[in-house]
Write an enzyme that holds these catalytic residues in place. Structure first.
Site, PDB file in Angstrom:
ATOM      1  N   GLN A 179       0.833  -1.217   0.000  1.00 57.36           N
ATOM      2  CA  GLN A 179       0.000   0.000   0.000  1.00 57.36           C
ATOM      3  C   GLN A 179       0.863   1.261   0.000  1.00 57.36           C
ATOM      4  O   GLN A 179       0.519   2.256  -0.633  1.00 57.36           O
ATOM      5  CB  GLN A 179      -0.881   0.016   1.256  1.00 57.36           C
ATOM      6  CG  GLN A 179      -1.852  -1.124   1.326  1.00 57.36           C
ATOM      7  CD  GLN A 179      -3.273  -0.680   0.975  1.00 57.36           C
ATOM      8  OE1 GLN A 179      -3.502   0.483   0.649  1.00 57.36           O
ATOM      9  NE2 GLN A 179      -4.200  -1.598   1.031  1.00 57.36           N
TER      10      GLN A 179
ATOM     11  N   CYS B 235      -5.551 -18.273   6.414  1.00 61.26           N
ATOM     12  CA  CYS B 235      -6.962 -18.673   6.548  1.00 61.26           C
ATOM     13  C   CYS B 235      -7.285 -19.902   5.690  1.00 61.26           C
ATOM     14  O   CYS B 235      -8.254 -20.616   5.961  1.00 61.26           O
ATOM     15  CB  CYS B 235      -7.872 -17.511   6.144  1.00 61.26           C
ATOM     16  SG  CYS B 235      -7.331 -15.931   6.830  1.00 61.26           S
TER      17      CYS B 235
ATOM     18  N   ILE C 137       7.078   4.861  14.910  1.00 63.43           N
ATOM     19  CA  ILE C 137       6.849   3.406  14.876  1.00 63.43           C
ATOM     20  C   ILE C 137       5.351   3.115  14.898  1.00 63.43           C
ATOM     21  O   ILE C 137       4.631   3.537  15.813  1.00 63.43           O
ATOM     22  CB  ILE C 137       7.537   2.696  16.073  1.00 63.43           C
ATOM     23  CG1 ILE C 137       9.025   3.053  16.121  1.00 63.43           C
ATOM     24  CG2 ILE C 137       7.338   1.178  15.963  1.00 63.43           C
ATOM     25  CD1 ILE C 137       9.800   2.381  17.251  1.00 63.43           C
TER      26      ILE C 137
ATOM     27  N   ASP D 182      -2.316  -8.656  14.386  1.00 62.88           N
ATOM     28  CA  ASP D 182      -2.585  -9.436  15.600  1.00 62.88           C
ATOM     29  C   ASP D 182      -1.889  -8.871  16.840  1.00 62.88           C
ATOM     30  O   ASP D 182      -2.354  -9.086  17.962  1.00 62.88           O
ATOM     31  CB  ASP D 182      -2.102 -10.889  15.418  1.00 62.88           C
ATOM     32  CG  ASP D 182      -2.995 -11.682  14.483  1.00 62.88           C
ATOM     33  OD1 ASP D 182      -3.926 -11.103  13.900  1.00 62.88           O
ATOM     34  OD2 ASP D 182      -2.747 -12.892  14.335  1.00 62.88           O
TER      35      ASP D 182
HETATM   36  P1  FAD Z   1       1.014 -12.670  10.605  1.00 64.55           P
HETATM   37  O1  FAD Z   1       0.208 -12.801   9.367  1.00 64.55           O
HETATM   38  O2  FAD Z   1       1.072 -13.818  11.547  1.00 64.55           O
HETATM   39  O3  FAD Z   1       2.502 -12.266  10.185  1.00 64.55           O
HETATM   40  C1  FAD Z   1       3.492 -11.994  11.136  1.00 64.55           C
HETATM   41  C2  FAD Z   1       4.839 -12.360  10.565  1.00 64.55           C
HETATM   42  O4  FAD Z   1       5.846 -11.660  11.290  1.00 64.55           O
HETATM   43  C3  FAD Z   1       5.159 -13.847  10.729  1.00 64.55           C
HETATM   44  O5  FAD Z   1       5.632 -14.400   9.526  1.00 64.55           O
HETATM   45  C4  FAD Z   1       6.229 -13.853  11.814  1.00 64.55           C
HETATM   46  O6  FAD Z   1       7.120 -14.944  11.736  1.00 64.55           O
HETATM   47  C5  FAD Z   1       6.926 -12.535  11.538  1.00 64.55           C
HETATM   48  N1  FAD Z   1       7.714 -12.043  12.678  1.00 64.55           N
HETATM   49  C6  FAD Z   1       7.354 -11.988  13.974  1.00 64.55           C
HETATM   50  N2  FAD Z   1       8.328 -11.451  14.721  1.00 64.55           N
HETATM   51  C7  FAD Z   1       9.357 -11.160  13.878  1.00 64.55           C
HETATM   52  C8  FAD Z   1      10.638 -10.595  14.050  1.00 64.55           C
HETATM   53  N3  FAD Z   1      11.085 -10.194  15.243  1.00 64.55           N
HETATM   54  N4  FAD Z   1      11.419 -10.449  12.968  1.00 64.55           N
HETATM   55  C9  FAD Z   1      10.993 -10.837  11.740  1.00 64.55           C
HETATM   56  N5  FAD Z   1       9.779 -11.397  11.521  1.00 64.55           N
HETATM   57  C10 FAD Z   1       8.967 -11.536  12.582  1.00 64.55           C
HETATM   58  N6  FAD Z   1      -8.447 -14.523  10.016  1.00 64.55           N
HETATM   59  C11 FAD Z   1      -9.648 -14.235   9.452  1.00 64.55           C
HETATM   60  O7  FAD Z   1     -10.040 -13.070   9.440  1.00 64.55           O
HETATM   61  N7  FAD Z   1     -10.412 -15.206   8.885  1.00 64.55           N
HETATM   62  C12 FAD Z   1     -10.024 -16.510   8.855  1.00 64.55           C
HETATM   63  O8  FAD Z   1     -10.730 -17.373   8.321  1.00 64.55           O
HETATM   64  C13 FAD Z   1      -8.792 -16.845   9.459  1.00 64.55           C
HETATM   65  N8  FAD Z   1      -8.365 -18.134   9.469  1.00 64.55           N
HETATM   66  C14 FAD Z   1      -7.141 -18.422  10.026  1.00 64.55           C
HETATM   67  C15 FAD Z   1      -6.711 -19.743  10.009  1.00 64.55           C
HETATM   68  C16 FAD Z   1      -5.480 -20.087  10.542  1.00 64.55           C
HETATM   69  C17 FAD Z   1      -5.047 -21.513  10.555  1.00 64.55           C
HETATM   70  C18 FAD Z   1      -4.645 -19.067  11.105  1.00 64.55           C
HETATM   71  C19 FAD Z   1      -3.316 -19.426  11.689  1.00 64.55           C
HETATM   72  C20 FAD Z   1      -5.075 -17.746  11.110  1.00 64.55           C
HETATM   73  C21 FAD Z   1      -6.318 -17.421  10.587  1.00 64.55           C
HETATM   74  N9  FAD Z   1      -6.784 -16.085  10.586  1.00 64.55           N
HETATM   75  C22 FAD Z   1      -8.004 -15.802  10.034  1.00 64.55           C
HETATM   76  C23 FAD Z   1      -6.016 -15.008  11.247  1.00 64.55           C
HETATM   77  C24 FAD Z   1      -5.170 -14.200  10.273  1.00 64.55           C
HETATM   78  O9  FAD Z   1      -4.380 -15.062   9.499  1.00 64.55           O
HETATM   79  C25 FAD Z   1      -4.272 -13.273  11.098  1.00 64.55           C
HETATM   80  O10 FAD Z   1      -5.103 -12.428  11.842  1.00 64.55           O
HETATM   81  C26 FAD Z   1      -3.346 -12.422  10.244  1.00 64.55           C
HETATM   82  O11 FAD Z   1      -2.463 -13.238   9.533  1.00 64.55           O
HETATM   83  C27 FAD Z   1      -2.546 -11.462  11.136  1.00 64.55           C
HETATM   84  O12 FAD Z   1      -1.648 -10.733  10.368  1.00 64.55           O
HETATM   85  P2  FAD Z   1      -0.299 -10.156  11.011  1.00 64.55           P
HETATM   86  O13 FAD Z   1       0.415  -9.444   9.927  1.00 64.55           O
HETATM   87  O14 FAD Z   1      -0.622  -9.452  12.264  1.00 64.55           O
HETATM   88  O15 FAD Z   1       0.515 -11.443  11.464  1.00 64.55           O
END
Ligand code: FAD
Length: 442
Positions: A19, A43, A275, A280
């Protein structure tokens, strides 16, 4: 030309990077992620494991190479950000393949580190085959195990969204599935009557459910529960939730809030304005009550990415908070919810009323129709809609989205009778269940 560093390359991280580039062709954008696979559809993982999606590559939206070629964004996978130096505005990064550590400077740092699966300390757990399902590698591990060992049974600990989606998919693979849930109901965020419908569906599909229970001891395939029940399973799936990854943030002195997430303002900035945090790991507020809220779902991560990218580009689009709108498929049922449920409402100082509507999803004479259970909570004084739950065989998504929109628009329960909702026999009735609930609300 600002230098932007992003931590995390999945839902929030990859989206915010993309974005930003959409809005600004010039800034330098570098993304670090400690895992191997970027931008995968978490998901979709239960459905890949259940065989509904044949090719795992279909879950991967893009690659570091494509990000570089198409967007001029550098994505470094297998790189963990170890430390943030806020004074010098640098991050310390470890290349997990070479074990080398280096520093990278930022003008703006964006944290989207997600969460880590919680594995409760359990006596003897190491003697069993235990999995969690959070990232692509977890999914591959479970898939390889199923392919190699052809397991016949699984105990799933935790009857939340992922636990239930996995229960369905493993049953469809022919496994005997048992769910162990600590709280007194499945899908703890639902009201009890909605949860009862879901539990009945699980029973009807052969899933045994042990509520108010947890594993006390594991010995290989033998599992003992708190209430002395003995179970056997070829493997255990731990699905009791995720803990927000906030170590980096808290060590850097960023504020961690009541929900254990990184506290953010209306533009997703932390207490350090250079920052941002999203997804999540980020805490923001409840749309209705304004109380701290963290919703570990895909919508907040994507929406907040939009807010952050625009803010960096100079557009102030405030984030108004979260309703926690969600939906899940549990065998032949869909379960949707939005806004506040009974438990949140009882804990708040809101005086509320509830209307419950049992209807058909669409015209009863049309061959393809199903039962629909709809429940709407509304403020007893100003009559604004506060929350809803819909459980049924068909048309759940339509109703829950209508009500989520109504809450966002500040509509009252009485406004819902006037909504002109799409009708033809395969989809609804001339009086939609949402209209009906409103007619009947006192
Ligand atoms: P993530 O997508 O988890 O990405 C975080 C990334 O940061 C990871 O790769 C992690 O390793 C990396 N990271 C962490 N710390 C560090 C560090 N210090 N240095 C470098 N990298 C780091 N949501 C829905 O709305 N509908 C659904 O149907 C749904 N189904 C799901 C099913 C499953 C099995 C799972 C696991 C999740 C599901 N979710 C669903 C939830 C959704 O996937 C998450 O809410 C979303 O991925 C969160 O995004 P994020 O960027 O916060 O974290």
């Amino acid at each position: 030309m600002p230098k932007i560093v992003v931590v995390g390359a999945v839902a929030g991280g990859a989206t915010v990077a993309s974005q930003i580039r959409y809005l600004d062709k010039d800034s330098s954008i570098t993304v670090f992620d400690q895992d191997e696979t970027m931008s995968f559809a978490a998901c979709g993982m239960p459905y890949y494991l259940g065989g509904h999606i044949e090719n795992e590559q279909d879950l991967i939206a893009t690659t570091p190479e494509k990000f570089k070629d198409e967007k001029n964004i550098i994505v470094n996978m297998n790189h963990r950000v170890m430390r943030i130096d806020r004074e010098k505005k640098i991050v310390e990064v470890k290349d997990l393949l070479s074990n080398k550590t280096f520093e990278d400077a930022y003008d703006v740092l964006i944290l989207s580190p997600g969460g880590t699966p919680i594995v409760p300390k359990t006596d003897g757990l190491e003697s069993a085959k235990v999995f969690t399902l959070r990232n692509f590698e977890d999914m591959r591990n479970i898939h390889s195990f199923i392919e190699a060992e052809s397991p016949k049974s699984c105990v799933i600990v935790g009857a939340g969204f992922i636990g239930l989606e996995m229960a369905e998919n493993l049953v469809e693979l022919g496994m005997k599935v048992t769910l162990v849930e600590k709280s007194p109901q499945v899908m703890n965020i639902l009201d009890v009557d909605s949860s009862d419908i879901v539990e009945k569906e699980l029973h009807e599909h052969g899933v045994k459910v042990y509520k108010e229970n947890f594993i006390t001891h594991v010995d290989g395939r033998n599992i003992t529960l708190d209430q002395c029940e003995k179970l056997e399973a070829d493997f255990i799936l731990m699905s009791v939730g995720v803990s927000p990854s906030t170590e980096l943030a808290s060590e850097a002195g960023l504020t961690i809030g009541d929900t254990r997430g990184i506290v953010t303002n209306e533009f997703m900035q932390t207490n350090d304005s250079a920052i941002y945090a999203l997804g999540d790991a980020a805490e923001n507020k409840d749309f209705i009550t304004g109380q701290p809220k963290r919703v570990p779902l895909a919508w907040p991560a994507h929406r907040q990415a939009y807010i952050v990218a625009n803010h960096i580009a100079g557009q102030e689009i405030p984030f108004k908070g979260m309703l926690g709108t969600s939906i899940a498929k549990v065998f032949d049922l869909s379960v949707g919810m939005t806004g506040l449920g009974e438990r949140n409402l009882n804990e708040s100082d809101l005086y509320f009323k509830t209307i419950t509507q049992k209807s058909k999803s669409n015209a009863g004479y049309y061959p393809d129709h199903g039962d629909l259970f709809l429940k709407i909570h509304y403020d007893a004084e100003n009559r604004k809609v506060l929350g809803a739950q819909v459980v049924g065989e068909k048309g759940v998504d339509k109703r829950i989205d209508v009500i989520a929109t109504a809450i966002y628009a500040g509509l009252t329960i009485d406004d819902l009778q006037a909504l002109e909702l799409a009708y033809a026999p395969p989809y609804s009735s001339p009086k939609d269940p949402v209209n009906m609930a409103s007619y009947r609300a006192k």
